[in-house]
Write a protein that holds these residues in place. Structure first.
Motif, PDB file in Angstrom:
ATOM      1  N   THR A  71      -6.884  -6.408   6.953  1.00 38.94           N
ATOM      2  CA  THR A  71      -7.683  -7.048   7.899  1.00 38.94           C
ATOM      3  C   THR A  71      -6.581  -7.206   8.819  1.00 38.94           C
ATOM      4  O   THR A  71      -7.063  -7.241  10.002  1.00 38.94           O
ATOM      5  CB  THR A  71      -7.746  -8.885   7.391  1.00 38.94           C
ATOM      6  N   THR A  72      -4.521  -7.487   8.510  1.00 34.05           N
ATOM      7  CA  THR A  72      -4.114  -7.873   9.482  1.00 34.05           C
ATOM      8  C   THR A  72      -3.141  -6.663   9.413  1.00 34.05           C
ATOM      9  O   THR A  72      -2.638  -6.392  10.045  1.00 34.05           O
ATOM     10  CB  THR A  72      -3.211  -8.795  10.028  1.00 34.05           C
ATOM     11  N   TRP A  73      -3.027  -5.994   8.330  1.00 32.97           N
ATOM     12  CA  TRP A  73      -2.915  -4.825   8.647  1.00 32.97           C
ATOM     13  C   TRP A  73      -2.970  -3.209   7.417  1.00 32.97           C
ATOM     14  O   TRP A  73      -3.836  -4.169   6.540  1.00 32.97           O
ATOM     15  CB  TRP A  73      -1.015  -4.785   7.945  1.00 32.97           C
ATOM     16  N   LYS A 110       0.697   6.548   9.096  1.00 30.68           N
ATOM     17  CA  LYS A 110       0.227   5.787  10.340  1.00 30.68           C
ATOM     18  C   LYS A 110       0.549   4.257   9.554  1.00 30.68           C
ATOM     19  O   LYS A 110      -0.596   4.072   8.158  1.00 30.68           O
ATOM     20  CB  LYS A 110      -0.615   6.287  11.220  1.00 30.68           C
ATOM     21  N   LEU A 111       0.851   3.578  10.272  1.00 36.42           N
ATOM     22  CA  LEU A 111       1.101   2.089   9.687  1.00 36.42           C
ATOM     23  C   LEU A 111       0.206   1.711  10.943  1.00 36.42           C
ATOM     24  O   LEU A 111       0.289   1.780  12.485  1.00 36.42           O
ATOM     25  CB  LEU A 111       2.087   1.049   9.455  1.00 36.42           C
ATOM     26  N   ALA A 112      -0.810   0.399  10.423  1.00 34.12           N
ATOM     27  CA  ALA A 112      -1.438   0.183  11.739  1.00 34.12           C
ATOM     28  C   ALA A 112      -1.428  -1.655  11.340  1.00 34.12           C
ATOM     29  O   ALA A 112      -1.391  -1.901  10.330  1.00 34.12           O
ATOM     30  CB  ALA A 112      -2.145  -0.003  12.054  1.00 34.12           C
ATOM     31  N   VAL A 162       0.483   0.916  15.924  1.00 33.15           N
ATOM     32  CA  VAL A 162       0.344   1.728  15.058  1.00 33.15           C
ATOM     33  C   VAL A 162       1.303   2.732  15.329  1.00 33.15           C
ATOM     34  O   VAL A 162       2.198   2.967  16.532  1.00 33.15           O
ATOM     35  CB  VAL A 162      -1.115   2.693  16.403  1.00 33.15           C
ATOM     36  N   THR A 163       2.156   2.642  13.996  1.00 30.38           N
ATOM     37  CA  THR A 163       3.953   2.972  14.283  1.00 30.38           C
ATOM     38  C   THR A 163       3.048   5.011  12.976  1.00 30.38           C
ATOM     39  O   THR A 163       2.351   4.421  12.147  1.00 30.38           O
ATOM     40  CB  THR A 163       4.563   2.498  14.384  1.00 30.38           C
ATOM     41  N   ALA A 164       4.499   5.239  13.340  1.00 34.80           N
ATOM     42  CA  ALA A 164       4.592   6.408  11.844  1.00 34.80           C
ATOM     43  C   ALA A 164       6.144   5.717  11.179  1.00 34.80           C
ATOM     44  O   ALA A 164       7.126   5.938  12.292  1.00 34.80           O
ATOM     45  CB  ALA A 164       4.825   7.341  12.976  1.00 34.80           C
ATOM     46  N   LEU A 195       0.920  -0.584   0.153  1.00 33.59           N
ATOM     47  CA  LEU A 195      -0.024  -0.302  -0.185  1.00 33.59           C
ATOM     48  C   LEU A 195       0.752   1.072  -0.347  1.00 33.59           C
ATOM     49  O   LEU A 195       2.244   1.405   0.490  1.00 33.59           O
ATOM     50  CB  LEU A 195      -1.102  -0.259   1.160  1.00 33.59           C
ATOM     51  N   LEU A 196       0.257   2.314  -0.330  1.00 36.43           N
ATOM     52  CA  LEU A 196       1.300   3.717  -0.536  1.00 36.43           C
ATOM     53  C   LEU A 196       0.373   4.455   0.349  1.00 36.43           C
ATOM     54  O   LEU A 196      -0.363   4.747   0.483  1.00 36.43           O
ATOM     55  CB  LEU A 196       0.518   4.408  -2.123  1.00 36.43           C
ATOM     56  N   GLY A 197       1.916   5.036   1.353  1.00 35.17           N
ATOM     57  CA  GLY A 197       1.119   5.987   2.590  1.00 35.17           C
ATOM     58  C   GLY A 197       2.051   7.496   1.638  1.00 35.17           C
ATOM     59  O   GLY A 197       2.710   7.316   1.019  1.00 35.17           O
TER      60      GLY A 197
END
Length: 112
Positions: free
Chosen positions: A47-49, A57-59, A69-71, A1-3
């Protein structure tokens, strides 16, 4: 995925590889997230990320079902107006709308 200025991709090992996307077009290694819960189907996106592309942010869900959850990086794109509609009516009234590039906790309008 693109953040926001980074890419997250699930590797064959089940880990998440994080890659920085720099303004000059180069990339950089942001590291790997390990200990993700195994997805029931596919690579687990949604579902898991997942990630919030606007906030950077990434979860993910760990193997013990703990949500993390982190940056991955500190620099995110600045808030900008992507579109606006500022119509004036013949009665002199004014109704305006602005669309921002990401959610904003607050905003301020200055008329000059």
């Amino acid at each position: 995925l693109l953040g926001d200025r980074f890419l997250a991709a699930r590797e064959a090992s089940g880990d998440l590889r994080l890659t920085a996307l720099r303004p000059d077009g180069s990339t950089g290694d942001l590291g790997t997230v390990t200990g993700l819960k195994a997805p029931e189907d596919g690579d687990g996106r949604g579902t898991t990320w997942t990630l919030d592309p606007a906030a950077g942010k990434l979860a993910w869900v760990g193997t013990d079902d703990t949500v993390h959850v982190t940056a991955p990086q500190q620099a995110v794109s600045p808030l900008v107006v992507t579109h606006s509609a500022v119509p004036a009516t013949s009665a002199g009234e004014w109704g305006a709308s602005w669309w921002l590039s990401k959610p904003a906790a607050s905003w301020k309008l200055t008329l000059v």
